[in-house]
Design a protein around this motif. Structure first.
Motif, short mmCIF file in Angstrom:
data_model
loop_
_atom_site.label_atom_id
_atom_site.label_comp_id
_atom_site.label_asym_id
_atom_site.label_seq_id
_atom_site.Cartn_x
_atom_site.Cartn_y
_atom_site.Cartn_z
N THR A 51 -20.24 35.31 -29.18
CA THR A 51 -20.83 33.33 -29.01
C THR A 51 -20.66 33.08 -31.11
O THR A 51 -19.57 31.69 -30.35
N PRO A 52 -20.34 33.09 -32.37
CA PRO A 52 -19.56 33.32 -32.86
C PRO A 52 -18.55 32.56 -32.58
O PRO A 52 -17.45 31.99 -33.82
N GLY B 153 -14.53 39.68 -37.52
CA GLY B 153 -15.38 40.45 -37.90
C GLY B 153 -16.17 41.21 -38.21
O GLY B 153 -17.40 41.92 -37.78
N VAL B 154 -16.92 40.27 -38.94
CA VAL B 154 -18.36 40.48 -39.31
C VAL B 154 -19.48 40.33 -38.42
O VAL B 154 -20.40 40.95 -37.83
N TYR B 155 -19.27 38.82 -37.25
CA TYR B 155 -19.47 38.83 -36.07
C TYR B 155 -20.11 40.15 -35.44
O TYR B 155 -21.29 40.52 -34.83
N LEU B 156 -18.75 40.60 -35.09
CA LEU B 156 -18.84 41.78 -33.92
C LEU B 156 -18.86 42.92 -34.47
O LEU B 156 -20.06 43.50 -33.75
N ALA B 157 -19.63 42.90 -36.16
CA ALA B 157 -20.68 43.75 -36.40
C ALA B 157 -21.88 44.21 -36.28
O ALA B 157 -22.70 44.48 -36.28
N GLY B 158 -22.05 42.10 -36.07
CA GLY B 158 -23.82 42.18 -35.69
C GLY B 158 -24.26 41.67 -37.34
O GLY B 158 -25.04 41.47 -37.34
N GLY B 159 -23.11 41.46 -37.80
CA GLY B 159 -23.47 40.68 -39.48
C GLY B 159 -23.70 39.48 -39.54
O GLY B 159 -23.72 38.80 -39.06
#
Ligand code: PLP
Length: 391
Positions: free
Chosen positions: A8-9, A132-138
């Protein structure tokens, strides 16, 4: 079909919008002058290409490559780090080959974060840092960068409860897109801050060589010579014009390097050996190609500033990077995407809209100086005609 919420982001993709506008301009018969991507138009060093060619013919280079077999490249990196920054690093435990530095910075959050953890990421900044942070669920905690503060974040303004949930601080100077630079003493403060708050310090350093008028940007490794908290990311894309070859490397804290290596072991088998050989040749061979690239981009910077000044558009003079970061005239201050998409459709000149780098990039555009001065002059002529009508 159902897709991951992590996407989504990532849905807001300015690059895709610009790509579409460029395609429309071409369909209208316009010649596109693309200044929207930081992809160097210079060629890779001849000695790097010769090494790649040689490996290419060696059929033993055609198979999968495990970490141990990347040793030649890691030794070349360690030698380069020593020559360039006077630091000794262990090529076995403190150096990691990457398929471009973007791959490394985008995978690192998977090694450092659990879902719900926070990463401290500058706004504006390079989009894959937050991606990359969003892909890691962060979660991303944006660090605002303001021109009045030289586009340096105020680390003291980060709330305590955010710091407690934070796993890493990302910095990147010379900075894309703003072209700002940072001093070694700012880096030393950042290292001390990360030690105090138990954070990993991630420094993305693609423009380490692309600096002008004799300026030499400091490495974060110089501020953290024992690599207590730091991992630094380097690329062959800018200094050696090898962007399409997808080759970079990380150097730093051995635990962080090991963790990133674990993630990558799931994802890839390293870059092709021929390209690693070419990159090793570039790092250890004659370095006059690096200075020649710097001279080329410095000349382009000076000419482009002059052309824009003649249009009445005054733009700050960057000390480094291959970009100019320019505030838009008032009517466009809140619509950099509108400015860039109309500009490319009507004239063929493609720039990067500032809002693609984060909300605080809105109101500016980035010029990538990836064409010779003759073409830059043409782009500014088109820009002048467009602005006379629209501004
Ligand atoms: C800050 C930053 N990081 C990473 C990259 C990409 O580097 P690479 O080609 O090594 O993936 C760029 C390219 O423009 C960049 O500006």
């Amino acid at each position: 079909m159902r897709f991951s919420r992590r996407l989504t982001p990532l849905a807001h993709n300015v690059c895709a919008q610009m790509d579409q506008a460029k395609a429309e301009a071409r369909a209208l018969g316009r010649t596109v002058i693309d200044l929207s991507l930081g992809s160097s138009d210079l060629s890779a060093p001849a000695h790097a290409l010769a090494a790649i060619e040689q490996s290419f013919r060696d059929t033993t280079s055609h198979g999968y490559l495990l970490f141990a077999a990347t040793q030649n490249f890691r030794l070349a990196v360690a030698q380069w780090i020593e020559q360039r920054f006077g630091l000794q690093v262990d090529p076995q435990t403190e150096v990691l080959p990457l398929i471009g530095s973007q791959e490394g910075t985008a995978h690192l959050p998977l090694a450092l974060m659990d879902p719900g953890d926070i990463a401290l990421i500058p706004n504006p900044g390079y989009p894959s840092h937050s991606g990359g942070v969003y892909l890691a669920g962060g979660e991303v905690y944006p660090l605002p960068l303001y021109p009045e503060a030289g586009f340096l974040p105020d680390l003291t303004a980060i709330p305590g409860e955010v710091l407690r949930r934070s796993r890493f601080l990302l910095l990147s100077y010379p900075h894309n897109p703003t072209t700002a630079t940072a001093t070694l003493s700012f880096f030393e403060e950042a290292v001390a801050f990360c030690q105090r708050h138990d954070l990993v310090l991630v420094h993305d350093f693609p423009y380490c060589d692309l600096a002008f008028d004799g300026y030499r940007p400091p490495s974060m490794l110089q501020a953290d010579p024992k690599r207590r908290v730091t991992i630094e990311f380097f690329t062959m894309s800018k200094s050696y014009h090898m962007g399409g070859f997808r080759i970079g490397f990380a150097v730093g804290n051995q635990e962080v390097i090991r963790a990133l290596r674990q993630v990558k072991a799931v994802v890839d088998f390293n870059q092709y050996r021929g390209i690693l050989d070419g990159a090793a040749a570039a790092l250890t061979g004659p370095q006059d190609c690096v200075q020649a690239g710097v001279d080329t981009f410095q000349e382009r910077r000076d000419k482009m500033l002059y052309y824009l000044d003649n249009l009445g558009w005054s733009v700050p003079r960057p000390e480094a990077t291959l970009y100019l970061w320019a505030a838009l005239p008032t009517p466009w201050r809140e619509d950099s995407i509108g400015f860039c998409t109309q500009l490319v459709r009507e004239t063929g000149v493609a720039l990067a809209p500032g809002s693609g780098f984060g909300s605080l990039g809105e109101g500016s555009v980035r010029f990538a100086l990836v064409h010779p001065p003759r073409v830059l002059a043409q782009a500014v002529t088109h820009l002048g005609e467009f602005m006379r009508v629209k501004v």
